[in-house]
Design a protein around this motif. Sequence first.
Motif, mmCIF file in Angstrom:
data_model
loop_
_atom_site.group_PDB
_atom_site.id
_atom_site.type_symbol
_atom_site.label_atom_id
_atom_site.label_comp_id
_atom_site.label_asym_id
_atom_site.label_seq_id
_atom_site.Cartn_x
_atom_site.Cartn_y
_atom_site.Cartn_z
ATOM 1 N N ILE A 196 0.836 -1.203 0.000
ATOM 2 C CA ILE A 196 0.000 0.000 0.000
ATOM 3 C C ILE A 196 0.872 1.254 0.000
ATOM 4 O O ILE A 196 0.585 2.236 -0.703
ATOM 5 C CB ILE A 196 -0.941 -0.007 1.219
ATOM 6 C CG1 ILE A 196 -2.000 -1.110 1.063
ATOM 7 C CG2 ILE A 196 -1.626 1.351 1.394
ATOM 8 C CD1 ILE A 196 -2.907 -1.258 2.265
ATOM 9 N N ILE A 197 1.967 1.218 0.775
ATOM 10 C CA ILE A 197 2.883 2.367 0.813
ATOM 11 C C ILE A 197 3.492 2.602 -0.567
ATOM 12 O O ILE A 197 3.559 3.746 -1.044
ATOM 13 C CB ILE A 197 3.980 2.145 1.867
ATOM 14 C CG1 ILE A 197 3.363 2.083 3.269
ATOM 15 C CG2 ILE A 197 5.027 3.248 1.807
ATOM 16 C CD1 ILE A 197 4.334 1.705 4.360
ATOM 17 N N VAL A 198 3.929 1.527 -1.215
ATOM 18 C CA VAL A 198 4.493 1.654 -2.562
ATOM 19 C C VAL A 198 3.451 2.210 -3.527
ATOM 20 O O VAL A 198 3.744 3.103 -4.343
ATOM 21 C CB VAL A 198 5.014 0.286 -3.061
ATOM 22 C CG1 VAL A 198 5.339 0.342 -4.557
ATOM 23 C CG2 VAL A 198 6.249 -0.120 -2.285
ATOM 24 N N TYR A 199 2.240 1.697 -3.445
ATOM 25 C CA TYR A 199 1.142 2.167 -4.301
ATOM 26 C C TYR A 199 0.923 3.671 -4.129
ATOM 27 O O TYR A 199 0.827 4.417 -5.116
ATOM 28 C CB TYR A 199 -0.115 1.394 -3.937
ATOM 29 C CG TYR A 199 -1.401 1.919 -4.537
ATOM 30 C CD1 TYR A 199 -1.741 1.640 -5.861
ATOM 31 C CD2 TYR A 199 -2.281 2.689 -3.782
ATOM 32 C CE1 TYR A 199 -2.919 2.115 -6.410
ATOM 33 C CE2 TYR A 199 -3.456 3.167 -4.321
ATOM 34 C CZ TYR A 199 -3.779 2.880 -5.632
ATOM 35 O OH TYR A 199 -4.945 3.357 -6.157
ATOM 36 N N MET A 200 0.887 4.125 -2.878
ATOM 37 C CA MET A 200 0.646 5.542 -2.601
ATOM 38 C C MET A 200 1.797 6.407 -3.092
ATOM 39 O O MET A 200 1.582 7.456 -3.712
ATOM 40 C CB MET A 200 0.435 5.740 -1.093
ATOM 41 C CG MET A 200 -0.844 5.110 -0.559
ATOM 42 S SD MET A 200 -0.947 5.181 1.243
ATOM 43 C CE MET A 200 -0.830 6.951 1.524
ATOM 44 N N PHE A 201 3.031 5.962 -2.847
ATOM 45 C CA PHE A 201 4.185 6.774 -3.226
ATOM 46 C C PHE A 201 4.365 6.823 -4.741
ATOM 47 O O PHE A 201 4.776 7.854 -5.286
ATOM 48 C CB PHE A 201 5.444 6.239 -2.550
ATOM 49 C CG PHE A 201 5.698 6.825 -1.197
ATOM 50 C CD1 PHE A 201 6.672 7.795 -1.007
ATOM 51 C CD2 PHE A 201 4.952 6.434 -0.107
ATOM 52 C CE1 PHE A 201 6.897 8.347 0.242
ATOM 53 C CE2 PHE A 201 5.169 6.977 1.146
ATOM 54 C CZ PHE A 201 6.153 7.949 1.331
ATOM 55 N N ILE A 202 4.089 5.711 -5.431
ATOM 56 C CA ILE A 202 4.202 5.724 -6.895
ATOM 57 C C ILE A 202 3.232 6.742 -7.487
ATOM 58 O O ILE A 202 3.599 7.550 -8.358
ATOM 59 C CB ILE A 202 3.936 4.320 -7.471
ATOM 60 C CG1 ILE A 202 5.115 3.390 -7.190
ATOM 61 C CG2 ILE A 202 3.697 4.392 -8.988
ATOM 62 C CD1 ILE A 202 4.906 1.957 -7.661
ATOM 63 N N LEU A 203 1.985 6.707 -7.032
ATOM 64 C CA LEU A 203 0.999 7.662 -7.544
ATOM 65 C C LEU A 203 1.345 9.091 -7.142
ATOM 66 O O LEU A 203 1.283 10.011 -7.957
ATOM 67 C CB LEU A 203 -0.393 7.295 -7.029
ATOM 68 C CG LEU A 203 -1.044 6.052 -7.645
ATOM 69 C CD1 LEU A 203 -2.435 5.852 -7.061
ATOM 70 C CD2 LEU A 203 -1.137 6.173 -9.160
#
Length: 460
Positions: A196-203
């Motif tokens: 979820i952290i990766v998802y948020m930071f990528i976006l």
Amino acid sequence: MMNKIGLIIKREYGTRVKKRSFIIMTLLGPLLIVGFLSLAIYISTQQEKKYEVLVLDESGDVFMNSIIDNNRKYNDKYNLTFTSSDENYQNLVYEDVQEEFKNDDNYNLLLYIPKNILRSNISKCLYKEVPSLKAQKHLTSIINKTIELEKLKVEGWDIEKYESIKTSINLDVIDIEHLENQNIQKRAAVGYIFAIIVYMFILLFGVQVMRGVIEEKTNRVIEVIVSSVKPFQLMMGKIIGIALVGLTQFGVWVILSILLMFTVFTFYFPNQYDAANQAKNIPNQVQVAENIQLEEQNNDTIEFSEVSDFIINEINWPLMLGLFVFYFLGGYLLYGSLMAAIGSAVDSESDTQQFMIPITIPLIFAIILAQNVITNPAGSASFWLSEIPFTSPIIMLVRVAMGVGEGGIPVWEVLLSMGLLIITFIGTTWLAGKIYRTGILMYGKKASYRELIKWIRHKD
């Protein structure tokens, strides 16, 4: 070439980390995270609302005493008090009791037990305010237990003997080849948090790349910049610079969050950090594991201890953090390059929607299916989603949390996933560079997919 990219990286990094908004969010982020966590802990530790339950037992209070006995051992936790219908309800049928109950401020719930409950297995609970889900589950378990005991009496079975042989098993699911390998789903849940952290930071930072390109393009600053550097160098410098900004912010968040969470846990669970209490807790925990009733009353401290031990001892943190950095950078570079291309192809942020949806769908798809990976880690979908570069930054973090190597996913699967992500990033960067080179200097014309294909096919 590298010197020019380095200068652009330095410019992007320096200008962004000095912004007031970056400093505020870097400091405010951990406070918000820990603040919400503290609020959740506070709410969960508050005592449940007290429920006064009026019992209408059509069997003549046959079940009433059994209900009270079964509830007594949990009463302090669930705050359920059962009262048999008093003189105000004597000789009243169920429909009349409902009317009286509506105007009676002494009771919150009305529990109706019909005469044929042993055959129908149906009971009703009427409320004035919706009871908590915990209270509903507890009430159901009490009634089930009461009916079960009454049926044993009817059949003439020895209740004490039945209770002595009745068993509740805690099933441990263990790898036959590696007996120490267990709690797979729990580990995967930790990986899901990283995903979820990766998802948020990528976006978050991918969109920053796109907005930065649009801003420079609309301000005509890009015309000055590209006179000294190539568009591809500018794109790479911008993407890498913002990636370093993201890693800096994440690193500060981790350090501050750990310090703040330690303070919060010390406040809510002081006994866990009392050295004198640690030795006392060991035999108590064994006793609690053997005594279900005592466990229900004291499980807050025990659950925290189990969770903290699991997080510290069963997660390979060096591997998780190392792969988190890799998949964050790989996923960000892949999607960031595509978003940079989008920014170069449009004149305003409102024109980006037609291009953003196809790009973000794989990320959304991955974060949704990550839950399926947790429930079915051995499925073929788990393998393919962790290898496909557009979903691997999310899915592979969930899988590697379960373990890598002996007892976990094969090392070659992780290496293949990393290799495919690198190759795909290089390919998307090349395609994005072709779009960026042409689109960055075009104004006043809305780009279409057909135009983008022409730009990609255009030979230097």
